[in-house]
Scaffold this active site. Sequence first.
Site, PDB file in Angstrom:
ATOM      1  N   LYS A  96     -64.706  59.388  62.297  1.00 52.54           N
ATOM      2  CA  LYS A  96     -64.736  59.183  60.840  1.00 52.54           C
ATOM      3  C   LYS A  96     -63.700  60.065  60.143  1.00 52.54           C
ATOM      4  O   LYS A  96     -63.000  59.616  59.239  1.00 52.54           O
ATOM      5  CB  LYS A  96     -66.154  59.444  60.353  1.00 52.54           C
ATOM      6  CG  LYS A  96     -66.321  60.277  59.127  1.00 52.54           C
ATOM      7  CD  LYS A  96     -67.776  60.498  58.780  1.00 52.54           C
ATOM      8  CE  LYS A  96     -68.211  61.934  58.930  1.00 52.54           C
ATOM      9  NZ  LYS A  96     -67.594  62.919  58.092  1.00 52.54           N
ATOM     10  N   THR A 145     -70.832  62.236  54.542  1.00 56.91           N
ATOM     11  CA  THR A 145     -69.680  61.588  53.896  1.00 56.91           C
ATOM     12  C   THR A 145     -69.249  60.432  54.800  1.00 56.91           C
ATOM     13  O   THR A 145     -68.196  60.489  55.436  1.00 56.91           O
ATOM     14  CB  THR A 145     -68.522  62.595  53.705  1.00 56.91           C
ATOM     15  OG1 THR A 145     -68.233  63.216  54.970  1.00 56.91           O
ATOM     16  CG2 THR A 145     -68.876  63.668  52.714  1.00 56.91           C
ATOM     17  N   VAL A 168     -75.567  69.690  59.788  1.00 53.32           N
ATOM     18  CA  VAL A 168     -74.870  70.817  59.160  1.00 53.32           C
ATOM     19  C   VAL A 168     -75.823  71.593  58.248  1.00 53.32           C
ATOM     20  O   VAL A 168     -75.909  72.826  58.305  1.00 53.32           O
ATOM     21  CB  VAL A 168     -73.662  70.286  58.352  1.00 53.32           C
ATOM     22  CG1 VAL A 168     -73.045  71.387  57.509  1.00 53.32           C
ATOM     23  CG2 VAL A 168     -72.629  69.680  59.283  1.00 53.32           C
ATOM     24  N   LYS A 180     -59.882  71.795  57.324  1.00 56.85           N
ATOM     25  CA  LYS A 180     -60.936  71.207  58.162  1.00 56.85           C
ATOM     26  C   LYS A 180     -60.467  69.887  58.770  1.00 56.85           C
ATOM     27  O   LYS A 180     -60.606  69.644  59.968  1.00 56.85           O
ATOM     28  CB  LYS A 180     -62.208  71.015  57.326  1.00 56.85           C
ATOM     29  CG  LYS A 180     -63.326  70.252  58.023  1.00 56.85           C
ATOM     30  CD  LYS A 180     -63.810  70.978  59.270  1.00 56.85           C
ATOM     31  CE  LYS A 180     -64.611  70.093  60.184  1.00 56.85           C
ATOM     32  NZ  LYS A 180     -66.013  70.113  60.033  1.00 56.85           N
ATOM     33  N   ASN A 219     -59.876  69.025  62.902  1.00 59.89           N
ATOM     34  CA  ASN A 219     -60.515  67.940  63.647  1.00 59.89           C
ATOM     35  C   ASN A 219     -59.483  66.948  64.183  1.00 59.89           C
ATOM     36  O   ASN A 219     -59.590  66.480  65.319  1.00 59.89           O
ATOM     37  CB  ASN A 219     -61.555  67.226  62.777  1.00 59.89           C
ATOM     38  CG  ASN A 219     -62.901  67.933  62.831  1.00 59.89           C
ATOM     39  OD1 ASN A 219     -63.018  68.997  63.437  1.00 59.89           O
ATOM     40  ND2 ASN A 219     -63.912  67.348  62.221  1.00 59.89           N
ATOM     41  N   ASP A 252     -83.816  67.515  50.603  1.00 66.49           N
ATOM     42  CA  ASP A 252     -83.184  66.308  51.149  1.00 66.49           C
ATOM     43  C   ASP A 252     -83.772  65.098  50.430  1.00 66.49           C
ATOM     44  O   ASP A 252     -84.958  65.113  50.056  1.00 66.49           O
ATOM     45  CB  ASP A 252     -83.496  66.215  52.653  1.00 66.49           C
ATOM     46  CG  ASP A 252     -82.537  65.308  53.390  1.00 66.49           C
ATOM     47  OD1 ASP A 252     -81.754  65.830  54.202  1.00 66.49           O
ATOM     48  OD2 ASP A 252     -82.563  64.082  53.142  1.00 66.49           O
ATOM     49  N   ARG A 279     -74.135  58.539  67.864  1.00 67.10           N
ATOM     50  CA  ARG A 279     -73.229  57.945  66.878  1.00 67.10           C
ATOM     51  C   ARG A 279     -71.806  57.893  67.447  1.00 67.10           C
ATOM     52  O   ARG A 279     -71.304  58.872  67.956  1.00 67.10           O
ATOM     53  CB  ARG A 279     -73.253  58.753  65.573  1.00 67.10           C
ATOM     54  CG  ARG A 279     -74.547  58.539  64.795  1.00 67.10           C
ATOM     55  CD  ARG A 279     -74.610  59.419  63.585  1.00 67.10           C
ATOM     56  NE  ARG A 279     -74.807  60.804  63.947  1.00 67.10           N
ATOM     57  CZ  ARG A 279     -74.847  61.808  63.056  1.00 67.10           C
ATOM     58  NH1 ARG A 279     -74.690  61.549  61.773  1.00 67.10           N
ATOM     59  NH2 ARG A 279     -75.036  63.042  63.452  1.00 67.10           N
ATOM     60  N   CYS A 331     -68.148  62.995  63.753  1.00 65.72           N
ATOM     61  CA  CYS A 331     -67.073  63.713  63.046  1.00 65.72           C
ATOM     62  C   CYS A 331     -65.681  63.145  63.337  1.00 65.72           C
ATOM     63  O   CYS A 331     -65.042  62.594  62.436  1.00 65.72           O
ATOM     64  CB  CYS A 331     -67.120  65.189  63.397  1.00 65.72           C
ATOM     65  SG  CYS A 331     -68.702  65.928  62.988  1.00 65.72           S
ATOM     66  N   LEU A 367     -68.912  73.672  63.263  1.00 72.83           N
ATOM     67  CA  LEU A 367     -69.990  73.617  64.256  1.00 72.83           C
ATOM     68  C   LEU A 367     -69.785  72.454  65.206  1.00 72.83           C
ATOM     69  O   LEU A 367     -69.448  71.351  64.775  1.00 72.83           O
ATOM     70  CB  LEU A 367     -71.337  73.408  63.567  1.00 72.83           C
ATOM     71  CG  LEU A 367     -71.680  74.314  62.386  1.00 72.83           C
ATOM     72  CD1 LEU A 367     -72.996  73.876  61.764  1.00 72.83           C
ATOM     73  CD2 LEU A 367     -71.753  75.747  62.861  1.00 72.83           C
TER      74      LEU A 367
HETATM   75  C1  UGA Z   1     -66.389  68.537  66.190  1.00 71.86           C
HETATM   76  C2  UGA Z   1     -65.552  69.834  66.180  1.00 71.86           C
HETATM   77  O1  UGA Z   1     -65.378  70.312  67.518  1.00 71.86           O
HETATM   78  C3  UGA Z   1     -66.244  70.903  65.343  1.00 71.86           C
HETATM   79  O2  UGA Z   1     -65.410  72.063  65.264  1.00 71.86           O
HETATM   80  C4  UGA Z   1     -66.473  70.351  63.928  1.00 71.86           C
HETATM   81  O3  UGA Z   1     -67.170  71.283  63.123  1.00 71.86           O
HETATM   82  C5  UGA Z   1     -67.311  69.073  64.017  1.00 71.86           C
HETATM   83  O4  UGA Z   1     -66.620  68.114  64.838  1.00 71.86           O
HETATM   84  C6  UGA Z   1     -67.498  68.549  62.613  1.00 71.86           C
HETATM   85  O5  UGA Z   1     -66.508  68.122  62.004  1.00 71.86           O
HETATM   86  O6  UGA Z   1     -68.597  68.680  62.062  1.00 71.86           O
HETATM   87  P1  UGA Z   1     -68.520  67.682  67.587  1.00 71.86           P
HETATM   88  O7  UGA Z   1     -68.258  66.334  66.968  1.00 71.86           O
HETATM   89  O8  UGA Z   1     -69.905  68.217  67.614  1.00 71.86           O
HETATM   90  O9  UGA Z   1     -67.621  68.815  66.850  1.00 71.86           O
HETATM   91  O10 UGA Z   1     -68.070  67.567  69.089  1.00 71.86           O
HETATM   92  P2  UGA Z   1     -66.947  68.152  70.062  1.00 71.86           P
HETATM   93  O11 UGA Z   1     -67.550  69.130  70.965  1.00 71.86           O
HETATM   94  O12 UGA Z   1     -65.746  68.545  69.317  1.00 71.86           O
HETATM   95  O13 UGA Z   1     -66.651  66.837  70.915  1.00 71.86           O
HETATM   96  C7  UGA Z   1     -66.173  65.642  70.291  1.00 71.86           C
HETATM   97  C8  UGA Z   1     -65.933  64.567  71.320  1.00 71.86           C
HETATM   98  O14 UGA Z   1     -64.778  64.847  72.080  1.00 71.86           O
HETATM   99  C9  UGA Z   1     -67.065  64.343  72.327  1.00 71.86           C
HETATM  100  O15 UGA Z   1     -67.304  62.958  72.436  1.00 71.86           O
HETATM  101  C10 UGA Z   1     -66.512  64.914  73.617  1.00 71.86           C
HETATM  102  O16 UGA Z   1     -67.059  64.292  74.764  1.00 71.86           O
HETATM  103  C11 UGA Z   1     -65.028  64.606  73.453  1.00 71.86           C
HETATM  104  N1  UGA Z   1     -64.144  65.487  74.249  1.00 71.86           N
HETATM  105  C12 UGA Z   1     -64.122  66.815  73.996  1.00 71.86           C
HETATM  106  C13 UGA Z   1     -63.336  64.941  75.217  1.00 71.86           C
HETATM  107  O17 UGA Z   1     -63.334  63.719  75.447  1.00 71.86           O
HETATM  108  N2  UGA Z   1     -62.511  65.761  75.933  1.00 71.86           N
HETATM  109  C14 UGA Z   1     -62.451  67.087  75.721  1.00 71.86           C
HETATM  110  O18 UGA Z   1     -61.668  67.780  76.398  1.00 71.86           O
HETATM  111  C15 UGA Z   1     -63.275  67.645  74.728  1.00 71.86           C
END
Ligand code: UGA
Length: 428
Positions: free
Chosen positions: A265, A86, A11, A206, A210, A30, A329, A262, A152
């Site tokens: 957690k 966090t 981030v 937020k 999520n 950092d 992770r 994300c 993001l």
């Molecule tokens: C997620 C949120 O999408 C962001 O908006 C947020 O800012 C971020 O967490 C955060 O809190 O910082 P991210 O963890 O990078 O982003 O990943 P995602 O693209 O949301 O995917 C999360 C998980 O869901 C992955 O393991 C993905 O494979 C899975 N997923 C996603 C599925 O199993 N099915 C889906 O249809 C979509």
Amino acid sequence: MKVAVIGTGHVGLVTCATLADAGHEVTGTDADGEKIVRLIRGETPFFEPGLQDLVRRGLEEGGLSFSTDPAEALARAKVAFICVGTPPRADGEANLLAVERSATDVARHATNDIVVAEKSTVPVGTAGWLRLTLTRERPDLRFEIVSNPEFLREGKAIQDALEPDRILVGAESPEGFAAMRELYRPWTERGCAMVETDLATAELAKHACNAFLAMKISYINAVGQVAERSGADIVAIADVMGADPRIGRAFLNAGLGYGGSCFPKDLVAFERLAEKLGVEVPLLREIARINDEAVAGAVSKVQQALWNLEGKRVALFGLAFKPDTDDVRFSPALGVARALIEAGAEVVGYDPQASENAKAEIAELETAGDAYAAAAGAHCVVLCTDWPEFGNLDLVRLKETMAYALVVDGRNLFDPEEMRRAGFGYYP
Ligand code: UGA
């Protein structure tokens, strides 16, 4: 505007690079000095498409700098972003020690009144603690607290930061809003909406986002279990659901479920926070339970396909928690690897970016240089991460190299008909 960014993880670093790109004077700092030394050389510590180029450009053009010394980052800064981790405590509650330490650093080294913006995902109420910590340390300065959560996605973080769906700003004073409006003017001038709320609303929004996205995934996975036992096609069901604009097709891909730093957690942290406020939300626990079941379900499919796992060789296609990242992770793929190794199988994995990180987590995991090498001699392939390259594999070559032509598709990536026509035992 002079900006300090505390924490240069995913981030923080994306924040540094995109704010510098927008013309601000940004210094990232950092606690991990080695990371800063690498960043000064223009080396990003993780894979994120487009990030390294943006960091290098910022360093060359002079808008971006890094320092191990928080005093240097904070000198004359108008805004300080807190972007530190966090992580979960043993009971799942968010550990905010790094946030508190960052606030102390900001207070000690600020040279003027300053806006302190939370970017890390924090439980609602954190802004109050920040205010207390900052003013206790420096009663002589005025601090404007702002909540500016990021949305993001790893792998698409630069795109998301440059073209966000919305910029969320929670603040408690006109000065706080004014600073954020000035900072994000390059975005709002391009037509990006800025949503302004109070602090608690921004913080809670937020977590609400999520948890909702995770809920969509677990919902479709629950429907997927029923579909599997009734002969229905879960991908077609998701398409039908997604055609309804009230539902939307995004986040309805059934399979191994969510991982990453994300959702797992944040979901537990949200539940703990609600409990603290006296609200029981068993729905949150259920979302996580269904998600855990997805990994167990894939492992049981491998077992059903292979009978005994001892002495069998299983190839995992994809180790990252999702495509376009090297992040492992809470990766469901590692959950599958651990369970198979535990059951006595030999496990070999291939990932376009994450092999090294996966190997660092699981010593017994073999890694291969490409999908065909991983599949060589394997009795079963489990597709764990939907990297696009797996959709373009030569199925004849894949089948020839395997000991048994069996594929468990943990992401519903392959076309079932095509797999069966190619002679695979296919388990969607
Ligand atoms: C997620 C949120 O999408 C962001 O908006 C947020 O800012 C971020 O967490 C955060 O809190 O910082 P991210 O963890 O990078 O982003 O990943 P995602 O693209 O949301 O995917 C999360 C998980 O869901 C992955 O393991 C993905 O494979 C899975 N997923 C996603 C599925 O199993 N099915 C889906 O249809 C979509």
